[in-house]
Scaffold this active site. Structure first.
Site, PDB file in Angstrom:
ATOM      1  N   ARG A 198      10.600  -0.795  11.844  1.00  0.00           N
ATOM      2  CA  ARG A 198       9.338  -0.513  12.758  1.00  0.00           C
ATOM      3  C   ARG A 198       9.319  -1.676  13.849  1.00  0.00           C
ATOM      4  O   ARG A 198       9.230  -2.778  13.610  1.00  0.00           O
ATOM      5  CB  ARG A 198       8.219  -0.530  11.884  1.00  0.00           C
ATOM      6  CG  ARG A 198       7.961   0.428  11.007  1.00  0.00           C
ATOM      7  CD  ARG A 198       6.908   0.331   9.854  1.00  0.00           C
ATOM      8  NE  ARG A 198       5.409  -0.503  10.471  1.00  0.00           N
ATOM      9  CZ  ARG A 198       4.520  -0.512   9.810  1.00  0.00           C
ATOM     10  NH1 ARG A 198       4.534  -0.092   8.400  1.00  0.00           N
ATOM     11  NH2 ARG A 198       3.357  -1.055  10.406  1.00  0.00           N
ATOM     12  N   ARG A 233      -1.425  -8.391  13.284  1.00  0.00           N
ATOM     13  CA  ARG A 233      -1.931  -7.425  12.232  1.00  0.00           C
ATOM     14  C   ARG A 233      -2.719  -8.104  11.156  1.00  0.00           C
ATOM     15  O   ARG A 233      -3.722  -7.591  10.773  1.00  0.00           O
ATOM     16  CB  ARG A 233      -0.674  -6.490  11.918  1.00  0.00           C
ATOM     17  CG  ARG A 233      -0.119  -5.588  12.774  1.00  0.00           C
ATOM     18  CD  ARG A 233       1.437  -5.118  12.413  1.00  0.00           C
ATOM     19  NE  ARG A 233       1.277  -4.626  11.338  1.00  0.00           N
ATOM     20  CZ  ARG A 233       2.506  -4.325  10.455  1.00  0.00           C
ATOM     21  NH1 ARG A 233       3.636  -5.036  10.952  1.00  0.00           N
ATOM     22  NH2 ARG A 233       2.409  -3.732   9.377  1.00  0.00           N
ATOM     23  N   ARG A 278      -9.987   1.155   8.269  1.00  0.00           N
ATOM     24  CA  ARG A 278      -9.607  -0.231   8.662  1.00  0.00           C
ATOM     25  C   ARG A 278     -10.932  -0.888   9.331  1.00  0.00           C
ATOM     26  O   ARG A 278     -10.410  -2.019   9.470  1.00  0.00           O
ATOM     27  CB  ARG A 278      -8.326  -0.239   9.469  1.00  0.00           C
ATOM     28  CG  ARG A 278      -7.357  -0.484   9.034  1.00  0.00           C
ATOM     29  CD  ARG A 278      -5.975  -0.326   9.953  1.00  0.00           C
ATOM     30  NE  ARG A 278      -4.889  -1.061   9.751  1.00  0.00           N
ATOM     31  CZ  ARG A 278      -3.805  -0.245   9.521  1.00  0.00           C
ATOM     32  NH1 ARG A 278      -3.944   0.802   8.697  1.00  0.00           N
ATOM     33  NH2 ARG A 278      -2.677  -1.137   9.402  1.00  0.00           N
ATOM     34  N   ARG A 305      11.099  -6.266   3.893  1.00  0.00           N
ATOM     35  CA  ARG A 305      10.933  -4.700   4.316  1.00  0.00           C
ATOM     36  C   ARG A 305      11.988  -4.491   5.364  1.00  0.00           C
ATOM     37  O   ARG A 305      12.813  -3.573   5.286  1.00  0.00           O
ATOM     38  CB  ARG A 305       9.770  -4.442   4.760  1.00  0.00           C
ATOM     39  CG  ARG A 305       9.466  -2.933   5.288  1.00  0.00           C
ATOM     40  CD  ARG A 305       7.996  -2.611   5.338  1.00  0.00           C
ATOM     41  NE  ARG A 305       7.133  -3.147   6.159  1.00  0.00           N
ATOM     42  CZ  ARG A 305       5.802  -2.702   5.912  1.00  0.00           C
ATOM     43  NH1 ARG A 305       5.290  -2.193   5.027  1.00  0.00           N
ATOM     44  NH2 ARG A 305       5.203  -3.372   7.029  1.00  0.00           N
ATOM     45  N   LYS A 334       0.712  -1.133   0.252  1.00  0.00           N
ATOM     46  CA  LYS A 334      -0.025   0.051   0.035  1.00  0.00           C
ATOM     47  C   LYS A 334       0.769   1.137   0.029  1.00  0.00           C
ATOM     48  O   LYS A 334       0.681   2.348  -0.798  1.00  0.00           O
ATOM     49  CB  LYS A 334      -0.962   0.002   1.332  1.00  0.00           C
ATOM     50  CG  LYS A 334      -1.997  -0.917   1.380  1.00  0.00           C
ATOM     51  CD  LYS A 334      -2.882  -0.776   2.279  1.00  0.00           C
ATOM     52  CE  LYS A 334      -2.085  -0.967   3.905  1.00  0.00           C
ATOM     53  NZ  LYS A 334      -1.881  -2.098   4.131  1.00  0.00           N
TER      54      LYS A 334
END
Ligand code: AMP
Length: 197
Positions: free
Chosen positions: A139, A150, A88, A127, A13
């Site tokens: 993160r 998540r 969300r 990532r 995204k």
């Protein structure tokens, strides 16, 4: 142009939202980025959100809805914006519909990035590796346990939004399993159709 980019964590995204920023010169509004900035700055929202984010759960709807409503009132959003990571939940989507109506804004499309669940963990790991290789900060919610939570939150609370937007005929489905250039091309061509309709 006013767009939403929807998809599970690791779907790309942020990357695709960035491509849209370059193409249309409108800002990317990432609620995750806004919250991470609030945490880094130690604001009241940041203090409330930190533990929730570290568990991989969702921050309460009213906190997020206010944050987005204030942000889209800013001058740089007048020509449009790309929402990344919001809404969300169905309650957030309903709040967005109401706030757009109230502000006189029209939503042009909701882009769903469809990615096989099995590819998502691999993407998160990539990532992390890329961030470390570039000397960046990883993160705190990009670790296997939090990522699993998540994904779970996405399935339970965010997936129902797909039907919400499908019913409103605003959903554009994109194959997110391709390389990022191909995904960006598909989004661009889908948007041409939406805008010319
Ligand atoms: P993201 O950067 O979009 O992956 O978001 C990181 C984290 O921020 C999420 O796991 C949630 O804890 C929180 N968050 C971001 N956007 C929202 C939202 N729209 N509603 C609730 N929580 C959010």
């Amino acid at each position: 142009m006013r767009l939403i980019v929807l998809g599970p964590p690791g779907a790309g995204k942020g990357t695709q939202a960035q491509r849209l920023v370059e193409r249309h010169s409108i800002p990317q509004l990432s609620t995750g980025e806004m919250l991470r900035a609030a945490v880094a700055n130690g604001t009241e929202i940041g203090r409330e959100a930190k533990a929730i984010m570290d568990r991989g759960e969702l921050v309460p709807d009213d906190v997020i809805n206010h944050m987005v409503s204030d942000r889209i009132d800013q001058e740089d959003c007048r020509r449009g914006f790309i929402l990344d990571g919001f809404p969300r939940t169905v309650a957030q989507a309903e709040a967005l519909t109401a706030m757009m109506e109230q502000k006189g804004f029209k939503l042009d499309a909701v882009i769903e990035l469809k990615v096989d669940p099995s590819a998502l963990i691999e993407r998160m790991e990539k990532r992390v590796a890329d961030t470390l290789a570039a000397g960046g900060m990883v993160r705190s919610d990009d670790n296997p346990d939090t990522f699993a939570r998540r994904l779970d939150e996405y399935r339970q609370k965010t997936e129902p939004l797909l039907n919400y937007y499908r019913r409103r005929e605003e959903l554009v489905e994109i194959d997110g399993m391709q390389g990022m250039d191909a995904v960006a091309r598909d989004i661009a061509s889908a948007l041409t159709k939406v805008v010319s309709d």
